[in-house]
Design a protein around this motif. Structure first.
Motif, PDB file in Angstrom:
ATOM      1  N   THR A  10       0.823  -1.212   0.000  1.00 22.73           N
ATOM      2  CA  THR A  10       0.000   0.000   0.000  1.00 22.73           C
ATOM      3  C   THR A  10       0.855   1.259   0.000  1.00 22.73           C
ATOM      4  O   THR A  10       0.355   2.333  -0.279  1.00 22.73           O
ATOM      5  N   GLN A  11       2.145   1.135   0.305  1.00 22.65           N
ATOM      6  CA  GLN A  11       3.024   2.287   0.323  1.00 22.65           C
ATOM      7  C   GLN A  11       4.241   2.000  -0.543  1.00 22.65           C
ATOM      8  O   GLN A  11       4.815   0.923  -0.478  1.00 22.65           O
ATOM      9  N   PRO A  12       4.651   2.983  -1.356  1.00 21.16           N
ATOM     10  CA  PRO A  12       5.836   2.776  -2.195  1.00 21.16           C
ATOM     11  C   PRO A  12       7.099   2.727  -1.337  1.00 21.16           C
ATOM     12  O   PRO A  12       7.185   3.379  -0.297  1.00 21.16           O
ATOM     13  N   ALA A  13       8.048   1.933  -1.774  1.00 22.35           N
ATOM     14  CA  ALA A  13       9.319   1.840  -1.059  1.00 22.35           C
ATOM     15  C   ALA A  13      10.102   3.131  -1.244  1.00 22.35           C
ATOM     16  O   ALA A  13      10.014   3.791  -2.268  1.00 22.35           O
ATOM     17  N   THR A  14      10.865   3.492  -0.241  1.00 20.39           N
ATOM     18  CA  THR A  14      11.696   4.693  -0.332  1.00 20.39           C
ATOM     19  C   THR A  14      13.133   4.312  -0.678  1.00 20.39           C
ATOM     20  O   THR A  14      13.575   3.193  -0.442  1.00 20.39           O
ATOM     21  N   GLU A  21      26.931   9.656   8.043  1.00 18.40           N
ATOM     22  CA  GLU A  21      26.745  10.939   8.715  1.00 18.40           C
ATOM     23  C   GLU A  21      25.283  11.177   9.089  1.00 18.40           C
ATOM     24  O   GLU A  21      24.963  12.158   9.765  1.00 18.40           O
ATOM     25  N   GLY A  22      24.384  10.308   8.637  1.00 13.42           N
ATOM     26  CA  GLY A  22      22.975  10.433   8.985  1.00 13.42           C
ATOM     27  C   GLY A  22      22.082  10.933   7.872  1.00 13.42           C
ATOM     28  O   GLY A  22      20.863  11.028   8.044  1.00 13.42           O
ATOM     29  N   PHE A  23      22.650  11.232   6.705  1.00 13.23           N
ATOM     30  CA  PHE A  23      21.850  11.710   5.579  1.00 13.23           C
ATOM     31  C   PHE A  23      21.192  10.525   4.871  1.00 13.23           C
ATOM     32  O   PHE A  23      21.852   9.536   4.540  1.00 13.23           O
ATOM     33  N   SER A  24      19.905  10.635   4.618  1.00  6.67           N
ATOM     34  CA  SER A  24      19.156   9.588   3.930  1.00  6.67           C
ATOM     35  C   SER A  24      18.233  10.215   2.898  1.00  6.67           C
ATOM     36  O   SER A  24      17.769  11.347   3.059  1.00  6.67           O
ATOM     37  N   CYS A  25      17.986   9.471   1.838  1.00  2.00           N
ATOM     38  CA  CYS A  25      17.066   9.930   0.797  1.00  2.00           C
ATOM     39  C   CYS A  25      15.691   9.298   1.041  1.00  2.00           C
ATOM     40  O   CYS A  25      15.588   8.111   1.366  1.00  2.00           O
ATOM     41  N   HIS A  26      14.635  10.084   0.856  1.00  2.00           N
ATOM     42  CA  HIS A  26      13.283   9.596   1.101  1.00  2.00           C
ATOM     43  C   HIS A  26      12.427   9.615  -0.165  1.00  2.00           C
ATOM     44  O   HIS A  26      11.200   9.573  -0.078  1.00  2.00           O
ATOM     45  N   GLU A  27      13.079   9.636  -1.322  1.00  2.00           N
ATOM     46  CA  GLU A  27      12.345   9.602  -2.578  1.00  2.00           C
ATOM     47  C   GLU A  27      11.841   8.178  -2.849  1.00  2.00           C
ATOM     48  O   GLU A  27      12.320   7.201  -2.264  1.00  2.00           O
ATOM     49  N   VAL A  28      10.900   8.085  -3.761  1.00  2.00           N
ATOM     50  CA  VAL A  28      10.350   6.777  -4.139  1.00  2.00           C
ATOM     51  C   VAL A  28      11.436   5.963  -4.838  1.00  2.00           C
ATOM     52  O   VAL A  28      12.127   6.454  -5.725  1.00  2.00           O
ATOM     53  N   ALA A  29      11.593   4.727  -4.428  1.00  2.00           N
ATOM     54  CA  ALA A  29      12.644   3.874  -4.971  1.00  2.00           C
ATOM     55  C   ALA A  29      12.196   3.173  -6.245  1.00  2.00           C
ATOM     56  O   ALA A  29      11.010   2.905  -6.449  1.00  2.00           O
ATOM     57  N   LEU A  30      13.162   2.874  -7.098  1.00  2.00           N
ATOM     58  CA  LEU A  30      12.933   2.046  -8.282  1.00  2.00           C
ATOM     59  C   LEU A  30      13.111   0.583  -7.876  1.00  2.00           C
ATOM     60  O   LEU A  30      13.281   0.257  -6.705  1.00  2.00           O
ATOM     61  N   ALA A  31      13.082  -0.278  -8.854  1.00  2.00           N
ATOM     62  CA  ALA A  31      13.236  -1.710  -8.565  1.00  2.00           C
ATOM     63  C   ALA A  31      14.577  -2.022  -7.913  1.00  2.00           C
ATOM     64  O   ALA A  31      14.716  -2.992  -7.165  1.00  2.00           O
ATOM     65  N   SER A  32      15.587  -1.175  -8.179  1.00  2.00           N
ATOM     66  CA  SER A  32      16.917  -1.391  -7.616  1.00  2.00           C
ATOM     67  C   SER A  32      16.979  -1.064  -6.125  1.00  2.00           C
ATOM     68  O   SER A  32      17.961  -1.387  -5.453  1.00  2.00           O
ATOM     69  N   GLY A  33      15.955  -0.401  -5.611  1.00  2.00           N
ATOM     70  CA  GLY A  33      15.975   0.037  -4.219  1.00  2.00           C
ATOM     71  C   GLY A  33      16.449   1.456  -4.060  1.00  2.00           C
ATOM     72  O   GLY A  33      16.382   2.014  -2.961  1.00  2.00           O
TER      73      GLY A  33
END
Length: 334
Positions: A10-14, A21-33
């Motif tokens: 029900t929710q797209p993977a991020t 350092e704590g930086f993370s991306c929260h965009e919608v992931a493709l099949a590769s993750g």
């Protein structure tokens, strides 16, 4: 970088891009993750990729670590307008990216890779290029005023580390790469009329060349001496410092070996008063200056060992003064 667990359907993977350092991306992931911008297998050369990346940056998207390998982004505008700080593209991969005419003012590219990227006619004024891979980057016509490359290049740091652990073949390769990068930066600075910057880069270029010479060879020792003496012609103040040091050292030598004045020999002695020895040392300073500049008034004359010291100082002084004039005129002509 770690893999995130995929949530339910029900929710797209991020995107699973993450830095220690704590930086993370929260965009919608493709099949590769990974998201579209962080996935290195996606080549960003579609006609609308440039506009999409500009919009992504301005909407607050995470630019750290994005992969723009072989991307066609000619003329892209990545300037963070109305802000004192630019966009953060640390750790970004820009290998062979087409960035001709790009606007990258004040962009943070620390730890990124611009290897063989095309930055011709681009504006990278005030960009942070600390620890960035700049090997083979094309900079013809690029605006590089006030760029920051750090105290040492990435390859220079790696060369020093390799040399420290005894991997001399690897170290020599990195020193050669560093020399090439500094030469490229120096030529670009010269073309742009940034002569002070060019002077800094030519000195670093020659230092990298020196590190490739055989250790303890005459060639390397002479190169090191020239660097210490005048910074390969880019540091006239070093010549002045050397001159003052030589005058002082020779004055101390005259103080203990003696000078002749009015037919009497004057030399340091514990039997003399403190004031007499101080006056003698001041006279030795005076004589050292006169000898260094080859004026030779003749009021004081050397005796014994002082003659050899005076001859060496006079020869060195005449050479040093001539060198200072050359170095100073070179800097002023720039």
């Amino acid at each position: 970088m770690t893999e995130s667990e995929h949530p339910d359907n029900t929710q797209p993977a991020t995107c699973c891009y993450h830095e220690d350092e704590g930086f993370s991306c929260h965009e919608v992931a493709l099949a590769s993750g990974l998201c579209y911008w962080h996935d290195p297998r996606v080549v960003k050369n579609k006609p609308d990729d440039k506009a999409k990346l500009e919009a992504f940056a301005r909407s607050g998207g995470m630019l750290r670590g994005i992969s723009l390998k072989n991307a066609d982004l000619e003329g892209i505008d990545l300037v963070k307008h109305h802000s004192k700080t630019g966009f953060d593209m640390s750790h970004a991969e820009l290998y062979r990216a087409n960035l001709q005419g790009a606007h990258m003012f004040n962009l943070n590219l620390e730890h990124a890779s611009l290897m063989k990227a095309d930055l011709r006619e681009a504006n990278i004024h005030c960009a942070n290029l600390g620890n960035t891979n700049l090997l083979g980057v094309k900079l013809n016509g690029a605006r590089i005023e006030n760029i920051y490359t750090g105290k040492r290049l990435k390859q220079e740091r790696m060369a020093l580390h390799a040399e420290k652990v005894g991997e001399m073949e690897i170290a020599l390769d990195y020193y050669e790469q560093s020399e090439e990068i500094y030469r490229n930066l120096r030529k670009t600075a010269d073309r742009e009329g940034l002569f002070a910057m060019a002077g800094h880069f030519i000195r670093k270029e020659l230092v990298m060349r020196r590190h490739q010479m055989r250790r303890w060879s005459w060639e390397r020792m002479i190169s090191k001496s020239i660097d210490l003496f005048c910074g390969y012609g880019e540091a006239p103040l070093r010549v002045i410092g050397f001159s003052m040091a030589l005058i002082f050292v020779c004055a101390v030598c005259y103080f203990f070996t003696g000078l002749s004045y009015d037919g009497n020999e004057h030399v340091f002695s514990l039997s003399q008063s403190f004031s007499q020895n101080v006056m003698l040392f001041l006279n030795c300073i005076y004589y050292s200056v006169v000898t260094f500049t080859t004026l030779g008034y003749g009021d004081f004359t050397p005796v014994g060992v002082s003659r050899a010291i005076a001859a060496i100082e006079a020869f060195t002084g005449s050479f040093t003064i001539a060198l200072f004039v050359v170095v100073f005129v070179k800097k002023m002509n720039r």
